[in-house]
Design a protein around this motif. Structure first.
Motif, short mmCIF file in Angstrom:
data_model
loop_
_atom_site.label_atom_id
_atom_site.label_comp_id
_atom_site.label_asym_id
_atom_site.label_seq_id
_atom_site.Cartn_x
_atom_site.Cartn_y
_atom_site.Cartn_z
N TYR A 181 6.13 -12.95 -66.56
CA TYR A 181 5.56 -14.10 -65.86
C TYR A 181 4.77 -13.62 -64.66
O TYR A 181 4.91 -12.50 -64.20
CB TYR A 181 6.66 -15.07 -65.41
CG TYR A 181 7.64 -14.47 -64.42
CD1 TYR A 181 7.40 -14.53 -63.05
CD2 TYR A 181 8.82 -13.86 -64.85
CE1 TYR A 181 8.29 -13.98 -62.13
CE2 TYR A 181 9.72 -13.30 -63.94
CZ TYR A 181 9.45 -13.37 -62.59
OH TYR A 181 10.33 -12.82 -61.69
N SER A 224 2.79 -18.04 -59.08
CA SER A 224 1.65 -18.56 -58.32
C SER A 224 2.09 -19.17 -56.99
O SER A 224 1.30 -19.22 -56.05
CB SER A 224 0.88 -19.60 -59.13
OG SER A 224 1.73 -20.69 -59.46
N VAL A 278 3.45 -18.68 -64.40
CA VAL A 278 2.91 -18.80 -65.75
C VAL A 278 3.48 -17.65 -66.57
O VAL A 278 3.48 -16.50 -66.11
CB VAL A 278 1.37 -18.74 -65.74
CG1 VAL A 278 0.81 -18.71 -67.16
CG2 VAL A 278 0.79 -19.93 -64.97
N THR A 327 3.68 -14.71 -69.28
CA THR A 327 2.71 -13.80 -69.88
C THR A 327 3.17 -13.30 -71.24
O THR A 327 2.43 -12.61 -71.94
CB THR A 327 2.47 -12.59 -68.96
OG1 THR A 327 3.73 -11.94 -68.71
CG2 THR A 327 1.88 -13.04 -67.63
N GLY A 356 1.68 -18.14 -71.65
CA GLY A 356 0.70 -19.02 -71.00
C GLY A 356 1.28 -20.36 -70.60
O GLY A 356 0.56 -21.22 -70.11
N VAL A 403 4.04 -22.98 -68.53
CA VAL A 403 4.55 -23.13 -67.16
C VAL A 403 6.02 -22.72 -67.11
O VAL A 403 6.82 -23.12 -67.96
CB VAL A 403 4.39 -24.58 -66.67
CG1 VAL A 403 5.09 -24.77 -65.32
CG2 VAL A 403 2.92 -24.95 -66.56
#
Length: 449
Positions: free
Chosen positions: A22, A25, A49, A51, A98, A100
Motif C-alpha cells: 500500500y 496518502s 491505496v 499496490t 489500486g 482504497v
C-alpha cells in the motif's frame, strides 16, 4: 503476496521498518495526552491505496502501546495481531490492487522511545511535557504508520492535553479549543511528510513571532519564558539566514518555520518538518550554537522537502546541511566555505579512513564523518563546476524534487549536466572510496589524491 511486507525488507538499514502492499496518502491522528502520567490515547485513521492484492497489511507500532480496536474500510478487521513492533491487520474481504485501504486503529499506553543502534528515538518524556524526535525510526513510538522515509503523506494532528501547556505539531494551527482543564490543538500539514519528521512538542512554552523578520516566510519561536532573552540574542540572525538560504537553495518549501527551545537540555538539536527543536543548553546568550541553527534550518530543504529514498543516502541530508553551515559562515562575515572545508579535511585526515559515505552502513549512518565528508564532497563539486554552475545546480535540485524522495544517483546525474567533463572520478573518490581525497586548489580539479 502473503507476508512479503514483513520478510522482504524495503531498506537494508532498517529491515524491520516499512511495509509493502500500500501507499499512504494521509494520516489523521486524534491524540489525548496526560502530562503527569505520560499516558497517551490515540485514534489513527490511515488512508492508503493498495499496490498489490494481499491477505493482510502491516503497520509499524511500538509494543509499549496497546491496540484495542481496528477497522478496515468501515468494518471491524477480521483479525489483527500486534507483536515485534508490527501491527498486522487482516481485512474481512480482499482489497483489489489500486483499491482504497482505510484503516482506523484505537490504541493507548505509556509511550517510550524505540531502542536501536543509534540510541533511543521517538516519544520522550521531559521534566514537564514531552517531545518527539524520531529520526530514523521512532514514529512508531506514538502512532501506527508506514515508518520509512520514502512513504510521504499529508497529516492532520489533533492533540488534547492539560491546559497550562503549549502543544505544537507540524503544519498550521487550524483550531484551538479549551474545555475545563484541557485544550485541544489541531494542526494541518498539507505538504507530504515522512513519518520520522512528524512531531509533537508539549511544554511550558509561549509562542511569539520573530520580530524584525524581513523574509516572506512567517517564523515563530516556542520558548520557555525564562529563556526568552537568550533566545532573542542567539537566534537574532535567523531571518538573515532564511534570506541567504532562499537565495542559494530556492523558495522555502513550507508555509512557516518554528523553532522550539525545550525547557530541558538536549544532546543535539533535531529537525522535524517545518520545525527545529533545540535544548535549553543551545540558548547560551553567546550564539554558541549558531552553526546548528543554520544546519537545522537547511534541513527544511535537504531532508524534509527532498527526503532520501533509502537510508544509505543519508549524506544527501547531513552533507548538505553541514555545507549550509559553511555557506552561512561565508555569507555572514565568518570564515569562507573554502577555509572551513580545508580545516574539516585536515581534521578528517587524522581520523580512520574506513568509511564509504555513499553507503556507510546502518551503524555508521550518523557518524560525523558522513556529515563532514558529505559537505567536502559538495565543496569539491563546487570547485569542479565553478561558482556559476554550482549556484545554478542547488536550486534546480531543490526545484526538481520538491516534496519527493531522492537518491544519490539522481543528484549525480543532475550535477553531470553542469559539468564539461565526466564527474565519475569525483564521485568515486568522495562517495565510493574509503581513502580521503585531497581538495584541489581553488580553481583546480577536484578529487586528486
Amino acid at each position: 503476496m502473503g507476508d512479503k511486507f514483513y520478510t522482504d525488507p524495503i531498506d537494508d538499514y532498517l529491515p524491520q521498518n516499512g511495509n509493502r502492499g500500500y501507499r499512504v496518502s494521509r494520516y489523521e491522528l486524534d491524540l489525548s495526552y496526560k502530562v503527569a502520567s505520560n499516558r497517551l490515547a490515540g485514534r489513527a485513521e490511515i488512508t492508503a491505496v493498495t499496490t498489490a492484492v494481499q491477505p493482510r497489511f502491516g503497520f509499524d507500532l511500538s509494543q509499549a502501546l496497546t491496540v484495542s480496536k481496528v477497522f478496515v474500510n468501515g468494518a471491524k478487521a477480521a483479525k489483527y495481531a500486534h507483536q515485534h513492533g508490527k501491527l498486522v491487520v487482516t481485512p474481512q474481504q480482499r482489497i483489489p490492487a489500486g483499491g482504497v485501504l482505510s484503516v482506523v486503529v484505537q490504541y493507548a499506553g505509556v509511550p517510550k522511545p524505540v531502542r536501536g543502534p543509534w540510541g533511543e528515538v521517538g516519544w520522550e518524556e521531559l521534566s514537564e511535557g514531552a517531545l518527539v524526535a524520531s529520526q530514523p525510526n521512532g514514529a512508531a513510538s506514538w502512532f501506527p504508520c508506514d515508518d520509512h522515509p520514502s512513504s510521504k503523506a499529508s497529516y492532520r494532528i489533533s492533540l488534547t492535553t492539560d491546559s497550562p501547556y503549549y502543544a505544537l505539531a507540524n503544519g498550521t494551527l487550524v483550531r484551538k479549543q479549551t474545555k475545563a482543564s484541557q485544550t485541544t490543538w489541531v494542526y494541518e500539514q498539507p505538504e507530504p511528510m515522512s513519518s520520522y519528521l512528524a512531531t509533537i512538542q508539549i511544554g511550558p512554552y509561549r509562542k511569539h513571532r520573530l520580530g524584525g523578520v524581513r523574509t516572506s516566510v512567517p517564523m515563530h519561536a516556542v520558548v520557555p519564558p525564562r529563556l526568552r532573552a537568550e533566545f532573542d540574542h542567539d537566534f537574532a540572525r535567523q531571518a538573515r539566514m532564511m534570506e541567504v538560504f532562499t537565495e542559494r537553495f530556492g523558495p522555502y518549501p513550507f508555509g512557516e518555520y518554528t523553532v522550539v527551545i525545550t525547557d530541558d537540555d538536549l544532546e543535539i538539536p533535531i529537525e522535524a518538518q517545518g520545525i527545529s527543536v533545540f535544548g535549553a543548553n543551545h540558548c547560551d546568550g553567546r550564539r554558541g550554537s549558531e552553526r546548528l541553527v543554520a544546519h537545522e534550518l537547511a534541513h527544511q530543504w535537504f531532508g524534509n522537502s527532498l527526503t532520501l529514498r533509502k537510508w544509505r543516502d543519508i549524506w544527501l541530508h547531513e552533507g548538505f546541511a553541514c555545507y549550509a553551515e559553511w555557506i552561512w559562515s561565508e555569507a555572514s562575515g565568518g570564515p569562507s566555505a573554502d577555509q572551513l572545508a580545508r580545516a574539516a579535511r585536515h581534521n578528517l585526515a587524522r581520523q580512520p579512513q574506513d568509511i564509504v559515505i555513499g553507503d556507510p552502513g546502518p551503524k555508521r549512518m550518523f557518524d560525523d564523518r558522513v556529515y563532514k565528508r558529505g559537505a567536502l564532497t559538495l565543496h569539491a563539486l563546487r570547485l569542479e563546476l565553478g561558482e556559476a554552475g554550482f549556484a545554478d545546480l542547488l536550486p534546480e535540485w531543490v526545484r526538481r524534487y520538491r516534496h519527493s524522495s531522492v537518491t544519490t544517483e539522481e543528484f549525480t546525474d543532475l550535477a553531470g549536466h553542469y559539468s564539461l567533463v565526466p564527474l565519475r572520478p569525483l564521485w568515486d573518490d568522495w562517495l565510493r572510496d574509503e581513502p580521503l581525497p585531497q581538495l584541489p586548489p581553488v580553481g583546480g580539479r577536484a578529487g586528486a589524491r
